[in-house]
Design a protein around this motif. Structure first.
Motif, mmCIF file in Angstrom:
data_model
loop_
_atom_site.group_PDB
_atom_site.id
_atom_site.type_symbol
_atom_site.label_atom_id
_atom_site.label_comp_id
_atom_site.label_asym_id
_atom_site.label_seq_id
_atom_site.Cartn_x
_atom_site.Cartn_y
_atom_site.Cartn_z
ATOM 1 N N VAL A 108 1.211 -1.373 0.430
ATOM 2 C CA VAL A 108 0.167 -0.424 0.027
ATOM 3 C C VAL A 108 0.908 1.277 -0.039
ATOM 4 C CG1 VAL A 108 -1.432 1.464 1.589
ATOM 5 C CG2 VAL A 108 -1.122 -1.450 1.420
ATOM 6 N N VAL A 109 1.829 1.643 0.806
ATOM 7 C CA VAL A 109 3.317 2.895 0.753
ATOM 8 C C VAL A 109 3.327 2.737 -0.143
ATOM 9 C CG1 VAL A 109 4.174 3.905 2.474
ATOM 10 C CG2 VAL A 109 2.718 3.127 3.811
ATOM 11 N N GLY A 110 3.878 1.639 -0.503
ATOM 12 C CA GLY A 110 4.855 1.551 -1.633
ATOM 13 C C GLY A 110 4.231 2.224 -3.135
ATOM 14 N N ASN A 111 2.991 2.140 -3.079
ATOM 15 C CA ASN A 111 2.295 1.903 -4.253
ATOM 16 C C ASN A 111 1.718 3.718 -4.649
ATOM 17 O OD1 ASN A 111 2.228 -0.198 -7.241
ATOM 18 N ND2 ASN A 111 2.292 -1.229 -4.859
ATOM 19 N N LEU A 112 1.530 3.619 -2.734
ATOM 20 C CA LEU A 112 0.626 5.019 -2.977
ATOM 21 C C LEU A 112 2.108 6.119 -3.260
ATOM 22 C CD1 LEU A 112 -1.669 7.176 -2.055
ATOM 23 C CD2 LEU A 112 -0.568 6.651 0.844
ATOM 24 N N LEU A 113 3.142 6.019 -2.772
ATOM 25 C CA LEU A 113 4.018 6.982 -2.832
ATOM 26 C C LEU A 113 4.271 6.699 -4.923
ATOM 27 C CD1 LEU A 113 6.781 5.828 -0.427
ATOM 28 C CD2 LEU A 113 5.978 8.244 -0.275
ATOM 29 N N VAL A 114 4.189 5.802 -5.219
ATOM 30 C CA VAL A 114 4.520 6.524 -6.654
ATOM 31 C C VAL A 114 3.126 6.866 -7.440
ATOM 32 C CG1 VAL A 114 4.370 5.157 -9.003
ATOM 33 C CG2 VAL A 114 5.869 3.955 -7.028
ATOM 34 N N TYR A 171 10.136 -0.596 -10.855
ATOM 35 C CA TYR A 171 9.237 0.715 -11.875
ATOM 36 C C TYR A 171 9.574 2.144 -11.192
ATOM 37 C CZ TYR A 171 7.578 -2.728 -15.143
ATOM 38 O OH TYR A 171 7.339 -3.539 -16.441
ATOM 39 N N ALA A 172 9.855 2.232 -10.059
ATOM 40 C CA ALA A 172 9.522 3.847 -9.369
ATOM 41 C C ALA A 172 11.300 3.946 -8.978
ATOM 42 C CB ALA A 172 8.566 3.408 -8.045
ATOM 43 N N PHE A 173 11.609 3.874 -7.953
ATOM 44 C CA PHE A 173 13.220 3.504 -6.971
ATOM 45 C C PHE A 173 14.100 3.395 -7.421
ATOM 46 C CE2 PHE A 173 9.387 2.256 -3.652
ATOM 47 C CZ PHE A 173 9.128 3.750 -3.746
ATOM 48 N N THR A 186 3.831 -6.040 -4.135
ATOM 49 C CA THR A 186 4.926 -5.333 -3.643
ATOM 50 C C THR A 186 6.206 -4.891 -4.028
ATOM 51 O OG1 THR A 186 4.189 -6.995 -1.682
ATOM 52 C CG2 THR A 186 5.923 -5.680 -2.009
ATOM 53 N N PHE A 187 6.549 -5.362 -5.293
ATOM 54 C CA PHE A 187 7.831 -5.381 -5.732
ATOM 55 C C PHE A 187 7.311 -4.415 -7.076
ATOM 56 C CE2 PHE A 187 8.730 -9.668 -4.214
ATOM 57 C CZ PHE A 187 9.685 -9.405 -2.991
ATOM 58 N N ASN A 188 6.647 -4.637 -7.220
ATOM 59 C CA ASN A 188 6.050 -3.193 -9.120
ATOM 60 C C ASN A 188 7.258 -2.125 -8.087
ATOM 61 O OD1 ASN A 188 5.018 -4.783 -10.218
ATOM 62 N ND2 ASN A 188 3.153 -4.878 -10.360
ATOM 63 N N THR A 248 -2.136 2.187 -9.053
ATOM 64 C CA THR A 248 -3.553 2.261 -8.490
ATOM 65 C C THR A 248 -3.704 0.947 -8.378
ATOM 66 O OG1 THR A 248 -3.147 4.648 -9.358
ATOM 67 C CG2 THR A 248 -5.391 2.874 -9.031
ATOM 68 N N VAL A 249 -4.004 -0.059 -9.337
ATOM 69 C CA VAL A 249 -4.078 -1.094 -9.088
ATOM 70 C C VAL A 249 -4.227 -2.174 -8.450
ATOM 71 C CG1 VAL A 249 -4.176 -3.424 -11.201
ATOM 72 C CG2 VAL A 249 -4.707 -1.578 -12.410
ATOM 73 N N ASP A 250 -2.180 -1.961 -8.183
ATOM 74 C CA ASP A 250 -1.381 -2.865 -6.778
ATOM 75 C C ASP A 250 -1.733 -2.178 -5.632
ATOM 76 O OD1 ASP A 250 0.074 -4.730 -8.832
ATOM 77 O OD2 ASP A 250 1.302 -2.977 -9.310
ATOM 78 N N PHE A 251 -2.204 -0.582 -5.442
ATOM 79 C CA PHE A 251 -2.474 -0.205 -4.150
ATOM 80 C C PHE A 251 -3.460 -0.485 -3.601
ATOM 81 C CE2 PHE A 251 -5.080 3.175 -2.615
ATOM 82 C CZ PHE A 251 -4.678 3.562 -1.211
ATOM 83 N N LEU A 252 -4.896 -0.508 -4.635
ATOM 84 C CA LEU A 252 -6.163 -0.903 -4.585
ATOM 85 C C LEU A 252 -6.028 -2.530 -4.212
ATOM 86 C CD1 LEU A 252 -8.411 0.450 -7.227
ATOM 87 C CD2 LEU A 252 -7.929 1.043 -5.193
ATOM 88 N N LEU A 253 -5.216 -3.832 -4.484
ATOM 89 C CA LEU A 253 -5.221 -4.763 -4.345
ATOM 90 C C LEU A 253 -4.658 -5.102 -3.081
ATOM 91 C CD1 LEU A 253 -5.236 -7.931 -5.312
ATOM 92 C CD2 LEU A 253 -2.631 -8.057 -6.105
ATOM 93 N N GLY A 254 -3.874 -4.321 -2.235
ATOM 94 C CA GLY A 254 -3.279 -3.549 -1.186
ATOM 95 C C GLY A 254 -4.322 -3.578 -0.124
#
Length: 336
Positions: A38-44, A304-306, A298-300, A67-73
């Motif tokens: 949740v936190v990782g994808n929200l930061l992206v 793709y960002a960090f 979790t790893f995406n 957004t997809v991964d955030f909603l999954l979390g």
């Protein structure tokens, strides 16, 4: 003593028999996975939405996937956690269908996004001169629409129309149906269809594109090496930059493929094989493999960002609170 989910013994599922220590350890691990996702994808999402320099077509795809991964979390993993640890579903049959459909939809949508991002990177690396004409706002919008709509239609249509166990009703009621359960069941036909739609086709696209980028980057490096003595210094430097970008793209996609296959391949192989093995794969193993697949979301954001310096700079601005300063959205994260 055996603990049941329902007082009618002949139709009730059996609750988890794990000790409190084991369940506490599993809850701690899964909560950590959920929070990281949740936190990782929200930061992206915040980074790409806030900083104007990141408002590019390629980043639209990354933001949509985040957004997809955030909603999954947020919407799927917490309920899956309780179901996996307690071996019991206490949220009702209708919500079970909603949860299962949302789970399949978001997991598939995340994989679809990975596939389209690889296509975008292919044109950026292998055909940069025509990239802007081939990958425009209409194409990106279409990619995002397909990544959301097809998984949604497939998942909700299959679960709510009960197509997932059509033709195998007897096996379903024998192996999976009991009061207090919420496990997805696939017949041979629906299992193969889900395997092809959610994993094999997008995964094959990613693999083919990675191989293509790898061999093109390798060929460019060889050509540059052979031409070093015949070109001017300035041209050689530009070719060096091109070679570096090609290698970076190939390396990034290689990491993407490795993580994607490691996370999702075990689950999808077991899922498609289970009907042909008369559903002999233990439910506990299926649950473990589902969570292994969740790790891809979790790893995406890490991949793709960090991995990119400008996202790390954006992250630093967010974490120290500078994002609330005036004109922080115009912060320069990288050289144009």
């Amino acid at each position: 003593m055996m603990s049941l989910c329902h007082n009618k013994i002949n139709i009730s599922c059996v609750k988890s028999s794990w000790s409190n220590d084991i369940r506490a350890s599993l809850y701690s691990l899964m909560v950590l996975i959920i929070l990281t996702t949740v936190v990782g994808n929200l930061l992206v999402i915040i980074s790409i939405s806030h900083f104007k320099q990141l408002h590019t077509l390629n980043n639209w795809l990354i933001q949509s996937m985040a957004t997809v991964d955030f909603l999954l979390g947020c919407l799927v993993m917490p309920y899956s956690m309780v179901r996996s640890i307690e071996h019991h579903w206490s949220f009702g049959e209708v919500f079970c269908k909603i949860h299962t459909s949302t789970d399949i939809m978001l997991s598939s949508a995340s994989i679809f996004h990975l596939s389209f991002i690889s296509i975008d990177r292919y044109y950026a690396v292998c055909d940069p001169l025509r990239y802007k004409t081939k990958i425009n706002i209409l194409v990106i919008s279409l990619m995002i629409f397909i990544s959301w709509s097809i998984p949604a239609l497939f998942a909700f249509g299959m679960i709510f129309l009960e197509l997932n166990f059509k033709g195998a009703e007897e096996m379903y009621y024998k192996h999976s149906h009991c009061i207090g359960s919420c496990s997805v069941f696939f017949s041979k036909t629906s299992g193969v269809l889900a395997f092809m739609t959610s994993f094999y086709i997008p995964g094959s696209i990613m693999l083919c594109i990675y191989c293509r980028i790898y061999f093109i980057a390798k060929g460019q490096a060889r050509s540059i090496h052979d031409a070093k003595q015949k070109v001017q210094i300035g041209l050689e430097e530009r070719n060096g930059i091109s070679r570096s970008r090609g290698r970076k793209a190939a390396k990034t996609l290689g990491i993407v493929m490795g993580v994607f296959l490691t996370c999702w391949c075990p689950f999808f192989v077991c899922m498609v094989m289970d009907p042909f093995l008369d559903y002999t794969i233990p439910p506990t193993l299926n649950d473990a493999l589902i969570w292994f697949g969740y790790l891809n979301s979790t790893f995406n954001p890490m991949i793709y960002a960090f991995f990119y310096p400008w996202f790390r700079r954006a992250l630093k601005i967010i974490l120290v609170g500078k994002i609330f300063q005036k004109d922080s959205s115009r912060s320069k994260l990288f050289s144009e």
